[in-house]
Structure formats: structure tokens, C-alpha cells
Design an enzyme around this catalytic site. Structure first.
Site, PDB file in Angstrom:
ATOM      1  N   CYS A 112      -1.650  -1.238   8.253  1.00 61.43           N
ATOM      2  CA  CYS A 112      -0.994   0.762   7.594  1.00 61.43           C
ATOM      3  C   CYS A 112      -1.194   1.305   8.818  1.00 61.43           C
ATOM      4  O   CYS A 112      -0.166   1.888   9.094  1.00 61.43           O
ATOM      5  CB  CYS A 112      -1.545   1.292   6.310  1.00 61.43           C
ATOM      6  SG  CYS A 112      -0.908  -0.012   4.210  1.00 61.43           S
ATOM      7  N   GLU A 156       0.733   3.781   1.443  1.00 66.48           N
ATOM      8  CA  GLU A 156       1.882   4.098   3.406  1.00 66.48           C
ATOM      9  C   GLU A 156       2.611   3.720   3.377  1.00 66.48           C
ATOM     10  O   GLU A 156       3.886   3.575   4.042  1.00 66.48           O
ATOM     11  CB  GLU A 156       0.292   4.529   4.023  1.00 66.48           C
ATOM     12  CG  GLU A 156      -0.639   4.952   4.202  1.00 66.48           C
ATOM     13  CD  GLU A 156      -1.934   3.834   3.780  1.00 66.48           C
ATOM     14  OE1 GLU A 156      -2.485   4.001   3.686  1.00 66.48           O
ATOM     15  OE2 GLU A 156      -1.091   2.757   2.344  1.00 66.48           O
ATOM     16  N   CYS A 190      -6.086   0.925   5.424  1.00 66.14           N
ATOM     17  CA  CYS A 190      -6.436   0.379   6.233  1.00 66.14           C
ATOM     18  C   CYS A 190      -5.785  -0.393   7.649  1.00 66.14           C
ATOM     19  O   CYS A 190      -5.569   0.568   7.732  1.00 66.14           O
ATOM     20  CB  CYS A 190      -6.235  -1.176   5.115  1.00 66.14           C
ATOM     21  SG  CYS A 190      -4.474  -2.216   5.329  1.00 66.14           S
ATOM     22  N   HIS A 196       0.800  -1.577   0.139  1.00 65.66           N
ATOM     23  CA  HIS A 196      -0.331   0.024  -0.207  1.00 65.66           C
ATOM     24  C   HIS A 196       1.019   1.300   0.170  1.00 65.66           C
ATOM     25  O   HIS A 196       1.998   1.236   0.521  1.00 65.66           O
ATOM     26  CB  HIS A 196      -1.056   0.430   1.197  1.00 65.66           C
ATOM     27  CG  HIS A 196      -1.900  -0.832   0.766  1.00 65.66           C
ATOM     28  ND1 HIS A 196      -3.084  -0.826   1.760  1.00 65.66           N
ATOM     29  CD2 HIS A 196      -2.029  -2.300  -0.038  1.00 65.66           C
ATOM     30  CE1 HIS A 196      -4.359  -2.130   1.888  1.00 65.66           C
ATOM     31  NE2 HIS A 196      -3.287  -2.643   0.566  1.00 65.66           N
TER      32      HIS A 196
END
Length: 144
Positions: A103, A74, A100, A72
Site C-alpha cells: 500500500c 488504502e 503495509c 487493503h
């Protein structure tokens, strides 16, 4: 709204526009997400969703399902700053989509104190965890 709040809101929208532009670097077809880590008005890291270094730039399999090893935005920004001389302690994370749960755990451990996001992710467990950890959360509406 006082002058400082107005200045912060303008900065938040400016950095968020940059995060959306950064998301365009993603090779993912289903969803492009961008992230910027900012500290003391300086961008200290950036990231977008995609495969790990050295892997093919294909995020989805033949059934259009995201491959399990796609990172992801992040996570990419946080791991990138970890390899630099910068510290994410006290930084703000600008991300085009709310984090999410996985993260969110990285954000907490990285010492990030504020998360600014635009689009809501389909699950809210990441936002709930960040809230429980007293991370500042700001949702910014962007014109698209």
C-alpha cells in the site's frame, strides 16, 4: 502548539473517527480497516478492506487465514479515486492501521503527500518506505 497545529490535530482526529466508522463496513473478521482520502477538506474517496467487486464477502479461509486476493482499505480508496474525476495528488490519506509495503508503494505513486494513521501494523516496512519518500506521517492516538 500554535492555533493552526491545533486545528489540524482536531481535523485529523475527526477524519480518523470517520475512518474507524467506515472500517465497520468490512466483512473481514480478523481485522477491519478503513481509509479516507481527503483533499482541500473534502473526502474524495473511501475504502475498507475486503474482496474485489463481484467476489463473495468472505475475507478468511476455513483456517482463518486472510485470502490472498483481499484488498487493503488504502488500495480500495486509491483505486476508487482512480475511477473518478478526482485526483489524489496532494491528498491526505486517513487510515485506521499503518500501511503495509504494498500500500505504501501505491500511496507514493498516487501522489498522496500525507498519511495519518492510528494503529501500528505489525510490520513497519510500509512506514519506513513512506518516510524515505518524504511522505508526511502522523500517528494519532484514538480513544476506543
Amino acid at each position: 502548539m500554535n492555533q493552526n497545529d491545533n486545528k489540524q490535530e482536531l481535523l485529523d482526529k475527526r477524519y480518523m473517527r470517520m475512518a474507524f466508522i467506515w472500517a465497520e463496513n468490512s466483512y473481514c473478521k480478523r481485522r477491519k480497516v478503513g481509509a479516507l482520502l481527503v483533499k482541500d477538506k473534502m473526502i474524495i474517496s473511501d475504502g475498507y478492506n475486503g474482496t474485489p467487486s463481484g467476489f463473495e464477502n468472505v475475507c478468511e479461509d476455513d483456517d482463518n487465514v486472510t485470502k490472498p486476493y483481499v484488498l487493503h482499505a488504502e488500495a480500495n480508496a486509491i483505486t476508487k479515486v482512480a475511477r473518478s474525476n478526482n485526483s489524489s495528488d496532494g491528498a491526505t490519506l486517513y487510515v485506521t492501521s499503518s500501511p503495509c509495503i504494498e500500500c505504501a508503494k501505491l500511496i507514493i505513486q498516487a501522489g498522496i503527500t500525507r498519511v495519518v494513521y492510528s494503529d501500528a501494523y505489525r510490520l513497519s516496512d510500509g512506514i519506513n518506505l513512506l518516510s524515505k519518500a518524504h511522505i508526511g506521517l502522523v500517528s494519532v492516538e484514538m480513544d476506543k
